[in-house]
Design an enzyme around this catalytic site. Structure first.
Site, PDB file in Angstrom:
ATOM      1  N   HIS A   5     -68.363 -26.491  14.476  1.00 16.11           N
ATOM      2  CA  HIS A   5     -68.576 -26.221  15.905  1.00 16.11           C
ATOM      3  C   HIS A   5     -69.978 -25.675  16.148  1.00 16.11           C
ATOM      4  O   HIS A   5     -70.451 -24.822  15.412  1.00 16.11           O
ATOM      5  CB  HIS A   5     -67.547 -25.193  16.406  1.00 16.11           C
ATOM      6  CG  HIS A   5     -66.183 -25.780  16.594  1.00 16.11           C
ATOM      7  ND1 HIS A   5     -65.239 -25.226  17.409  1.00 16.11           N
ATOM      8  CD2 HIS A   5     -65.613 -26.905  16.083  1.00 16.11           C
ATOM      9  CE1 HIS A   5     -64.137 -25.961  17.391  1.00 16.11           C
ATOM     10  NE2 HIS A   5     -64.344 -26.979  16.580  1.00 16.11           N
ATOM     11  N   TYR A  54     -62.795 -18.588  24.789  1.00 14.54           N
ATOM     12  CA  TYR A  54     -62.399 -17.187  24.961  1.00 14.54           C
ATOM     13  C   TYR A  54     -62.321 -16.950  26.468  1.00 14.54           C
ATOM     14  O   TYR A  54     -63.325 -17.095  27.165  1.00 14.54           O
ATOM     15  CB  TYR A  54     -63.433 -16.240  24.355  1.00 14.54           C
ATOM     16  CG  TYR A  54     -63.430 -16.208  22.836  1.00 14.54           C
ATOM     17  CD1 TYR A  54     -62.680 -15.264  22.153  1.00 14.54           C
ATOM     18  CD2 TYR A  54     -64.190 -17.105  22.099  1.00 14.54           C
ATOM     19  CE1 TYR A  54     -62.682 -15.211  20.759  1.00 14.54           C
ATOM     20  CE2 TYR A  54     -64.198 -17.066  20.709  1.00 14.54           C
ATOM     21  CZ  TYR A  54     -63.436 -16.119  20.047  1.00 14.54           C
ATOM     22  OH  TYR A  54     -63.442 -16.072  18.677  1.00 14.54           O
ATOM     23  N   PRO A  69     -58.891  -9.138  16.193  1.00 18.20           N
ATOM     24  CA  PRO A  69     -59.261 -10.525  15.875  1.00 18.20           C
ATOM     25  C   PRO A  69     -60.232 -11.178  16.858  1.00 18.20           C
ATOM     26  O   PRO A  69     -60.642 -12.318  16.642  1.00 18.20           O
ATOM     27  CB  PRO A  69     -57.909 -11.248  15.910  1.00 18.20           C
ATOM     28  CG  PRO A  69     -57.058 -10.431  16.815  1.00 18.20           C
ATOM     29  CD  PRO A  69     -57.505  -9.008  16.637  1.00 18.20           C
ATOM     30  N   LYS A 120     -63.537 -11.947  12.617  1.00 22.86           N
ATOM     31  CA  LYS A 120     -64.263 -11.421  11.456  1.00 22.86           C
ATOM     32  C   LYS A 120     -63.390 -11.102  10.239  1.00 22.86           C
ATOM     33  O   LYS A 120     -63.915 -10.891   9.151  1.00 22.86           O
ATOM     34  CB  LYS A 120     -65.032 -10.147  11.845  1.00 22.86           C
ATOM     35  CG  LYS A 120     -66.171 -10.406  12.808  1.00 22.86           C
ATOM     36  CD  LYS A 120     -67.213 -11.314  12.210  1.00 22.86           C
ATOM     37  CE  LYS A 120     -68.188 -11.848  13.220  1.00 22.86           C
ATOM     38  NZ  LYS A 120     -68.597 -13.224  12.979  1.00 22.86           N
ATOM     39  N   TYR A 133     -71.681 -13.654  15.971  1.00 22.50           N
ATOM     40  CA  TYR A 133     -70.489 -14.498  15.900  1.00 22.50           C
ATOM     41  C   TYR A 133     -70.587 -15.473  14.724  1.00 22.50           C
ATOM     42  O   TYR A 133     -69.635 -15.685  13.987  1.00 22.50           O
ATOM     43  CB  TYR A 133     -70.309 -15.264  17.218  1.00 22.50           C
ATOM     44  CG  TYR A 133     -68.947 -15.908  17.308  1.00 22.50           C
ATOM     45  CD1 TYR A 133     -67.835 -15.183  17.709  1.00 22.50           C
ATOM     46  CD2 TYR A 133     -68.774 -17.247  16.952  1.00 22.50           C
ATOM     47  CE1 TYR A 133     -66.577 -15.765  17.752  1.00 22.50           C
ATOM     48  CE2 TYR A 133     -67.519 -17.833  16.999  1.00 22.50           C
ATOM     49  CZ  TYR A 133     -66.427 -17.092  17.401  1.00 22.50           C
ATOM     50  OH  TYR A 133     -65.181 -17.665  17.437  1.00 22.50           O
TER      51      TYR A 133
HETATM   52  C1  PHB Z   1     -58.040 -18.819  15.272  1.00 22.93           C
HETATM   53  O1  PHB Z   1     -58.379 -20.010  15.325  1.00 22.93           O
HETATM   54  O2  PHB Z   1     -56.953 -18.484  14.770  1.00 22.93           O
HETATM   55  C2  PHB Z   1     -58.928 -17.773  15.828  1.00 22.93           C
HETATM   56  C3  PHB Z   1     -60.146 -18.133  16.394  1.00 22.93           C
HETATM   57  C4  PHB Z   1     -60.974 -17.158  16.904  1.00 22.93           C
HETATM   58  C5  PHB Z   1     -60.587 -15.836  16.881  1.00 22.93           C
HETATM   59  C6  PHB Z   1     -59.378 -15.465  16.313  1.00 22.93           C
HETATM   60  C7  PHB Z   1     -58.545 -16.445  15.787  1.00 22.93           C
HETATM   61  O3  PHB Z   1     -61.397 -14.892  17.422  1.00 22.93           O
END
Ligand code: PHB
Ligand code: APR
Length: 393
Positions: free
Chosen positions: A75, A204, A296, A300, A387
């Site tokens: 990505h 997000y 989460p 990280k 990130y």
């Molecule tokens: C996930 O794909 O499980 C995932 C992606 C981003 C995050 C947390 C979990 O910040």
């Protein structure tokens, strides 16, 4: 009681324990890995899925990244969705062309287990460690039980990679470890659904009704999360309610409705931050979730666990092979610098994207924070670096 001897006893077969075992075996150091769960459980356990740029490179350089490179989704950006409006953060453009790889944690675990099995090095499932003793002696001892009885293993070192509920930390007298903790007023309800992802990049989402995250695992599997109150339980969430809530929070005027499909896995996880310091007591070292938990939102957790053992493996080799203790002496302080940085970033992401149920001042600050990422190139650039590559900065 049967007794065995090895060089490094590793407690836990998550990403941290398995990668450490691999890195040490590759350098000719003998290890035994003990895991309380079954092989099936560990390989099926659905966890995080974003691998940072530097960590992906490290997995490849270590010889365990070929399937990740072949099947992982590369990505170049992420999307922030604020009250129904999309804003793309062009991670690669903001940060020297670097990318993240979306590849499930359990796939990393499967790859590491496959490598371990080929090497023939000992990896015992259904083997529960019950205690660690002799941390300050030359030869610490680990006791464990399995269906075959009770065992003891002595090693030159013991490494606790046993996650947030493991025995390693509790084997240390409390006055020698400090625990720093913060609990957030949210949990994440996560689902894995047999539905083609409706988006190419992670979303997000901050919505007045709460946080949502759109992620994926493959062209046919979507992974989605909802921020919920910590009091909520899974039986309050029918499939219909989950999809309705995801659709409402993720809706925009332009994007088509999100694709739905059978939910094949679900769970609710409370959000918290924990740091245990130092990450060493005598001949016991700690790595991964055993020493730190991040919320989460910054993706990280797995990256930090793998970054710990990237540092720890050569430090153990230096001690065992060359008698050089210096890298091991600085392991804890070097790791903790990175850990606190990840705590800071994960807190920042969490407190930008999870609307508070009652504190409207907090909500005003959160939206201002998010608008700064959207409007300011400097802020977006700083976010992109963290990130994409925090664990290797
Ligand atoms: C996930 O794909 O499980 C995932 C992606 C981003 C995050 C947390 C979990 O910040
Ligand atoms: N004996 C043996 N094994 C144990 C014991 C015990 N007493 N207690 C715990 N374990 C095992 C757990 O069953 C688990 O498989 O230790 C393993 C720890 O693995 P993880 O929880 O995956 O921790 P880690 O390798 O540090 O990876 C961190 O996992 O929770 C996610 O978000 C987190 O992505 C991060 C990653």
């Amino acid at each position: 009681m049967k007794s065995v001897r090895t060089q490094v006893v590793i407690i836990g077969a998550g990403p941290a324990g398995l990668l450490l075992g691999h890195l040490l075996q590759r350098e000719g150091v003998d290890t035994v890995i003990l895991e309380t769960r079954s092989l099936d459980y560990v390989q099926q356990r659905v966890r995080a899925g974003v691998i940072e740029y530097g960590i992906a490179n490290f997995l490849e350089e270590s010889g365990v990244g070929s399937r990740m490179r072949a099947e992982g989704l590369v990505h170049h950006g992420i999307e922030f969705r604020l009250d129904g409006v999309s804003h793309r953060i062009a991670l690669s453009e903001l940060y020297d062309g670097r990318t993240i790889t979306v590849y499930g944690q359990q796939e990393v675990v499967k790859d590491l287990i496959a490598g371990r099995v080929v090497s023939g090095a000992p990896l015992h499932f259904d083997a529960t460690v019950t205690g660690v003793e002799g941390h300050l002696m030359d030869r610490p001892t680990v006791s464990y039980t399995s269906s075959e009885g009770e065992f003891q293993i002595t090693g030159d070192y013991v490494v606790g990679c046993d996650g947030s509920h493991g025995v390693s930390v509790s084997s240390v007298p409390s006055e020698f470890l400090r625990r720093f903790e913060r609990v957030y007023p949210f949990s994440w309800l996560g689902i894995l659904a047999e539905a083609p992802p409706s988006t190419e990049e992670l979303i997000y989402c901050r919505h007045a009704r709460g946080f949502a995250l759109y992620s994926m695992r493959s062209p046919t599997l979507s992974r989605l999360y909802l921020g919920v109150s910590p009091a909520e339980t899974l039986n309050q969430w029918s499939d219909e309610r989950i999809w309705d809530e995801l659709s409402t929070r993720l809706a925009t005027a332009q994007a088509p409705p999100i694709a739905q499909g059978p939910i094949v896995e679900r769970g609710i996880t409370p959000m918290r931050s924990v740091v245990v310091a130092p990450m060493r007591y005598g001949r016991l070292l700690l790595a991964g979730d055993a020493a730190h938990i991040v919320p989460p939102t910054g993706a990280k957790g797995m990256n930090l666990a793998l970054a710990d053992v990237r540092l720890l493996a050569p430090a153990l080799v230096a001690s065992l092979r060359d008698g050089d203790e210096r890298p091991l002496d600085s392991y804890s302080s070097d790791s903790l610098r990175r850990v606190w940085r990840a705590e800071e970033f994960s807190t920042y992401m969490t407190q930008m994207l999870h609307p508070h149920p009652s504190d409207e001042f907090e909500n005003g600050v959160q939206v201002a924070r998010l608008r700064q990422v959207i409007d300011s190139l400097d802020t977006a650039r700083a976010l992109a670096r963290n990130y994409v590559n925090l664990s290797s900065l």
